[in-house]
Design an enzyme around this catalytic site. Structure first.
Site, PDB file in Angstrom:
ATOM      1  N   ASP A 155       0.745  -1.223  -0.069  1.00  0.00           N
ATOM      2  CA  ASP A 155      -0.004  -0.044  -0.113  1.00  0.00           C
ATOM      3  C   ASP A 155       0.886   1.261   0.234  1.00  0.00           C
ATOM      4  O   ASP A 155       1.978   1.241   0.217  1.00  0.00           O
ATOM      5  CB  ASP A 155      -0.975  -0.101   1.440  1.00  0.00           C
ATOM      6  CG  ASP A 155      -2.324   0.737   0.944  1.00  0.00           C
ATOM      7  OD1 ASP A 155      -2.165   1.679  -0.063  1.00  0.00           O
ATOM      8  OD2 ASP A 155      -2.866   1.014   1.909  1.00  0.00           O
ATOM      9  N   GLU A 177      -7.779  -0.564   5.326  1.00  0.00           N
ATOM     10  CA  GLU A 177      -6.472  -0.635   5.188  1.00  0.00           C
ATOM     11  C   GLU A 177      -5.698  -1.310   6.481  1.00  0.00           C
ATOM     12  O   GLU A 177      -4.780  -2.100   6.343  1.00  0.00           O
ATOM     13  CB  GLU A 177      -5.707   0.628   4.902  1.00  0.00           C
ATOM     14  CG  GLU A 177      -6.205   0.953   3.208  1.00  0.00           C
ATOM     15  CD  GLU A 177      -5.595   2.530   3.076  1.00  0.00           C
ATOM     16  OE1 GLU A 177      -5.591   2.858   2.123  1.00  0.00           O
ATOM     17  OE2 GLU A 177      -5.335   3.237   4.089  1.00  0.00           O
TER      18      GLU A 177
END
Length: 311
Positions: A155, A177
Site C-alpha cells: 500500500d 487498510e
C-alpha cells in the site's frame, strides 16, 4: 548575425562600386569590412568559451535532464511494479492497498497473473475502488473472513517518518487498510520521495474515522485529548471520502458508513504513538490514520532512482 550584416554591407559597397570614381578601391574596402566582421565573430566566440565554459556546456545538459525527469505518476508506477516483482510469488495471499500509488501495484499483479508469471494468487482488497479494479484485471479475491493471515500487503502512504511510522487514510480507506495490513506477515509501503518527512503531522492531516452518531460530540472529545489539545484543528471531511479537500456540503461517508475527521497540525506531532493510543481509546472513534510500528519496508522512488528502507 554579424556575418549577415557584413554581407549586406559588402553588397552595398558592391552596388556603390559601380558608381564610384574608383570601383577597385570600393571593392577592397568592402572586402576589408567583411574580413574584420568575421574576425570579430571569431573573437566573440573564443571569449565566451574562455570566460564562461560552464554555462555554455551546462545549459544543454540541464535542458536534457529536465526533459528526462520522470513524472510523479511514473515514480508511483516504478515503486508499485517493484513491490509486486520483489515481494509477491506464486501461491501467496496478498493484501491490496488503496490509492493512486497502490493502483499501480494492483495493475502489475494483474499483468503477471495474465501472463502466467504468477499463479494461485488470492487477494484481499482494502476498498470498493480496489475491489473493482482487481475484478476488472481478473485477480481472484477473498476476504479476511476466509483467511485471517496474509503473506504480504502492499500500500501507499501519505507521510513516512524516519522510523517508518506512517500517516495513511487520505483516500478514506484507513480502517480497511489497517485491518488488512496488520494481519500481513510483511507490510510493504510504496511512495515517491515527496512523502518522506522528518516528523508526522504538518505535511498531511491525520484522518480519524468516527461514527456518525453524535459526531460533533466526538470531534470535541478528540480535540481535547491530552496529546492533541491545542496542537491541531479537527476538521470534518466534506464531500467525497476519497480526498481531504472539501468538494461537497455533506459529511464524507466511508465504505463502512462512517465519517472522517482530519486533524490539521501546524507543527510536528510530539508523540505520535501516544496520540494514536489516545484516539484508539476514545469511544466514538472507529480508527485513526496513524500506522505505528507496522512497516516492514518502504520502497521509495526519487529522481535519482529507487531505494528501499527496512524496519
Amino acid at each position: 548575425l554579424l556575418d549577415t550584416k557584413a554581407c549586406l554591407s559588402f553588397a552595398s559597397f558592391g552596388a556603390l562600386a559601380t558608381r564610384a570614381a574608383n570601383p577597385l578601391l570600393a571593392v577592397r574596402s568592402a572586402s576589408r569590412l567583411l574580413y574584420m566582421s568575421r574576425l570579430a565573430v571569431a573573437l566573440l566566440v573564443a571569449s565566451v568559451r574562455a570566460f564562461a565554459p560552464a554555462a555554455v556546456r551546462a545549459a544543454p545538459k540541464a535542458v536534457r535532464a529536465a526533459a528526462t525527469m520522470p513524472s510523479q505518476d511514473e515514480l508511483k508506477q516504478q515503486v508499485g511494479y517493484q513491490a509486486i516483482d520483489d515481494y509477491v510469488t506464486s501461491g501467496m495471499k496478498v493484501g491490496l492497498g488503496t490509492g493512486s500509488t497502490a493502483a499501480f501495484a494492483v495493475e502489475r499483479l494483474g499483468q503477471k497473473l495474465k501472463s502466467g508469471e504468477l499463479k494461485d494468487i488470492i487477494a484481499v482488497p482494502t476498498s470498493v475502488r480496489t475491489k473493482e479494479q482487481a475484478e476488472e484485471l481478473g485477480i481472484p479475491l477473498t476476504t479476511l473472513d476466509e483467511f485471517s493471515r496474509l503473506d504480504v500487503a502492499i500500500d501507499g502512504a501519505d507521510e513516512v517518518d524516519p522510523d517508518l511510522n506512517l500517516v495513511k487514510g487520505g483516500g478514506g480507506a484507513l480502517l480497511r487498510e489497517k485491518m488488512v495490513e496488520i494481519v500481513a506477515d510483511k507490510f510493504i509501503v510504496i511512495v515517491d520521495e515527496s512523502k518522506l518527512c522528518d516528523a508526522l503531522g504538518p505535511g498531511f492531516p491525520v484522518p480519524v474515522e468516527i461514527t456518525p452518531f453524535c459526531h460533533e460530540h466526538t470531534i470535541r472529545v478528540v480535540g481535547a485529548l491530552p496529546a492533541l489539545a491545542g496542537k491541531c484543528k479537527p476538521v470534518l471531511r466534506l464531500g467525497s471520502s476519497s480526498n481531504n479537500q472539501p468538494d461537497g456540503d455533506e459529511p464524507a461517508v466511508t465504505d463502512n458508513g462512517n465519517y472522517i475527521v482530519d486533524l490539521v497540525f501546524e507543527k510536528p506531532i510530539e508523540d505520535a504513538p501516544a496520540a494514536a493510543q489516545q484516539l484508539k481509546d476514545t469511544v466514538g472513534v472507529v480508527d485513526h490514520g496513524f500506522f505505528i510500528g507496522m512497516t516492514t519496508a518502504v520502497i521509495i522512488a526519487g529522481q535519482t532512482g529507487i531505494s528501499v528502507k527496512t524496519a
